[in-house]
Each structure stands twice: as structure tokens, then as C-alpha cells.
Scaffold this active site. Structure first.
Site, short mmCIF file in Angstrom:
data_model
loop_
_atom_site.label_atom_id
_atom_site.label_comp_id
_atom_site.label_asym_id
_atom_site.label_seq_id
_atom_site.Cartn_x
_atom_site.Cartn_y
_atom_site.Cartn_z
N ASP A 66 1.89 -24.82 61.20
CA ASP A 66 2.85 -24.87 62.29
C ASP A 66 3.77 -23.65 62.20
O ASP A 66 3.76 -22.92 61.20
CB ASP A 66 3.65 -26.18 62.32
CG ASP A 66 4.51 -26.41 61.10
OD1 ASP A 66 4.33 -25.71 60.08
OD2 ASP A 66 5.39 -27.29 61.17
N TYR A 68 6.94 -21.06 61.78
CA TYR A 68 8.11 -21.00 60.90
C TYR A 68 9.26 -21.74 61.57
O TYR A 68 9.49 -21.61 62.77
CB TYR A 68 8.51 -19.56 60.63
CG TYR A 68 7.48 -18.74 59.89
CD1 TYR A 68 7.11 -19.06 58.58
CD2 TYR A 68 6.88 -17.64 60.49
CE1 TYR A 68 6.17 -18.30 57.89
CE2 TYR A 68 5.94 -16.87 59.80
CZ TYR A 68 5.59 -17.21 58.51
OH TYR A 68 4.67 -16.45 57.84
N PHE A 79 1.42 -16.97 60.53
CA PHE A 79 1.79 -16.11 59.40
C PHE A 79 2.66 -14.92 59.78
O PHE A 79 3.21 -14.26 58.90
CB PHE A 79 0.54 -15.60 58.64
CG PHE A 79 -0.23 -16.69 57.95
CD1 PHE A 79 0.20 -17.20 56.74
CD2 PHE A 79 -1.38 -17.21 58.52
CE1 PHE A 79 -0.51 -18.21 56.10
CE2 PHE A 79 -2.10 -18.23 57.89
CZ PHE A 79 -1.66 -18.73 56.69
N HIS A 189 -4.59 -21.77 50.03
CA HIS A 189 -3.54 -21.18 50.87
C HIS A 189 -2.88 -20.00 50.14
O HIS A 189 -2.76 -20.00 48.91
CB HIS A 189 -2.47 -22.23 51.19
CG HIS A 189 -1.58 -21.88 52.31
ND1 HIS A 189 -0.45 -21.10 52.15
CD2 HIS A 189 -1.64 -22.19 53.63
CE1 HIS A 189 0.14 -20.95 53.32
NE2 HIS A 189 -0.56 -21.60 54.24
#
Length: 228
Positions: A66, A68, A79, A189
Site C-alpha cells: 500500500d 506510504y 516504492f 521483501h
């Protein structure tokens, strides 16, 4: 909430905008706005990843969870952060892997728009979030919408690269149509909590470009412009 979307994506997804789940989604966003709840990214940037990368230009898909949830960070690309915003830790690890993999110096900013414009679809599973509340819009309908994006894109196009980092993104693997020649690369991740367990050293960026060349596509220039 009016839907303004790049034309090829609108054609691919327009039936979704009249379904009950999307009506619920829109109502949640409208209610948040009426109640003065801060929602990120700004409304005009909710579909930014799609607007910058038409359907027929997609080569690579990077799936985030989702947006920031802190002020000024989210601008509709997984990202990525706008220019002059501090580079988040997960993105810094992505840069470290690019440096190690391709000998490209670590970028000075976190704006990944140039990747998106080259065909790297930076897609979050949820396209909005309430300020300072991670995952707060994860169950309002966005995942249904973005799952359709993954399914239909992988059915329509051939020879895409899907970069699935972390358990959440890897769970989307079953949505990818299997008979279209897609390359699926998986790793943990890039978060500092897990990157050392297999993201760093994964070589996904060179592997992506090798595959793009092999399938007659232009590789991605992973080096970012000095000025975002």
C-alpha cells in the site's frame, strides 16, 4: 469521485467501475473526505502508475502493498517517493542491489517515474491509505481492483516480467496467467528486516534485462536521472 484514467487502462478496466465493490470503495473515499480524514496519495495521483505506463508499454510489474502513509511520501507508484523526499529504507536496499548487480551508483533521490515511463508498472495492491495508518484501506476494495489488473494484463500481454518481493507480493503469483511466456522472479521483501535473507544478491535487475533482450524487448535503464 470521478474516474480519470489513461485510455488503454480505462478500456481494460471500465467494467469494474460499475461493480458493487467499486461503489463501496468510492463511498469510503468520499466519506473520508467529508470527515476531513487525510488520504494519500492526492486524488489526482491515485492512478499515477497506470497513467504513466499504458497497457501496451508495460514490460515489468513490481507489486507493492500500500502507499506510504506519512506526509508527502506517496505519489501513486510503489516504492517511489516524490523528489526531495528522503529515500525510504526499502528503496535504499533496492538501490544497493542495483549497484551490486549492475554497477549503477545509488541514486540521490527516490522518484521512480522514469522506470514507470519505460514500462515498469509500479503497482501497489491498495492505491490509497489514511494518513499514519498503514494498511487502513487494504480491505475497502482496492485489492479486488488491482487483482483484476494483474489478471487481465497478464492475459493480454506476452513475455512480461513480474518481480514479486515479500510474501504479500508472492501471494499474487496465482493471478498471473501461466501460458503467456511471463518470467516470474521471487524474493523476500527489500525491507531492512528481511533484505539480507535473499533480496540482496537476487540479481533481479540483470535477470530482467537479460529476459527482455531475449524476447526482443528494450531493456530497462535502471539508472535514474540526476534530477527527478
Amino acid at each position: 469521485m470521478a474516474i480519470s484514467l489513461e485510455s488503454s487502462w480505462l478500456s481494460l478496466l471500465e467494467d469494474q467501475f460499475t461493480l458493487p465493490y467499486f461503489a463501496k470503495l468510492k463511498q469510503v473515499l468520499l466519506d473520508d473526505r467529508k470527515q476531513g480524514v487525510e488520504v494519500y496519495p492526492p486524488a489526482k495521483l491515485i492512478f499515477n502508475a497506470l497513467d504513466l505506463c499504458p497497457v501496451d508499454q508495460v514490460k515489468v510489474v513490481i507489486i507493492g502493498q500500500d502507499p506510504y502513509h506519512n506526509p508527502d511520501q506517496a505519489h501513486g507508484l510503489s516504492f517511489s517517493v516524490p523528489p526531495h523526499v528522503a529515500i525510504p529504507p526499502s528503496l535504499l536496499n533496492i538501490y544497493k542491489e542495483i549497484e551490486d548487480d549492475l554497477n549503477i551508483p545509488i541514486a540521490k533521490h527516490g522518484n521512480l517515474e522514469s522506470w514507470d515511463r519505460q514500462g515498469v508498472l509500479l503497482l501497489n495492491a491498495s492505491l490509497t491509505v489514511r494518513a499514519c495508518q498503514a494498511g487502513s484501506h487494504a480491505k475497502i476494495g482496492w485489492t479486488e481492483f488491482t487483482d483484476v489488473i494483474i489478471q487481465r494484463l497478464s492475459a493480454k500481454r506476452n513475455n512480461l516480467v513480474f518481480l514479486l518481493w515479500g510474501n504479500y507480493a508472492r501471494a499474487k503469483k496465482d493471478l498471473i496467467v501461466a501460458d503467456r511466456g511471463h518470467l516470474i522472479l521471487e524474493a523476500v521483501h527489500p525491507s531492512p528486516l528481511s533484505a539480507y535473507r535473499g533480496f540482496l544478491g537476487c540479481r533481479h535487475f540483470s535477470l530482467t534485462n537479460d529476459y527482455l533482450r531475449h524476447t526482443g524487448q528494450t531493456p530497462i535503464d535502471w539508472a535514474l536521472p540526476s534530477q527527478a
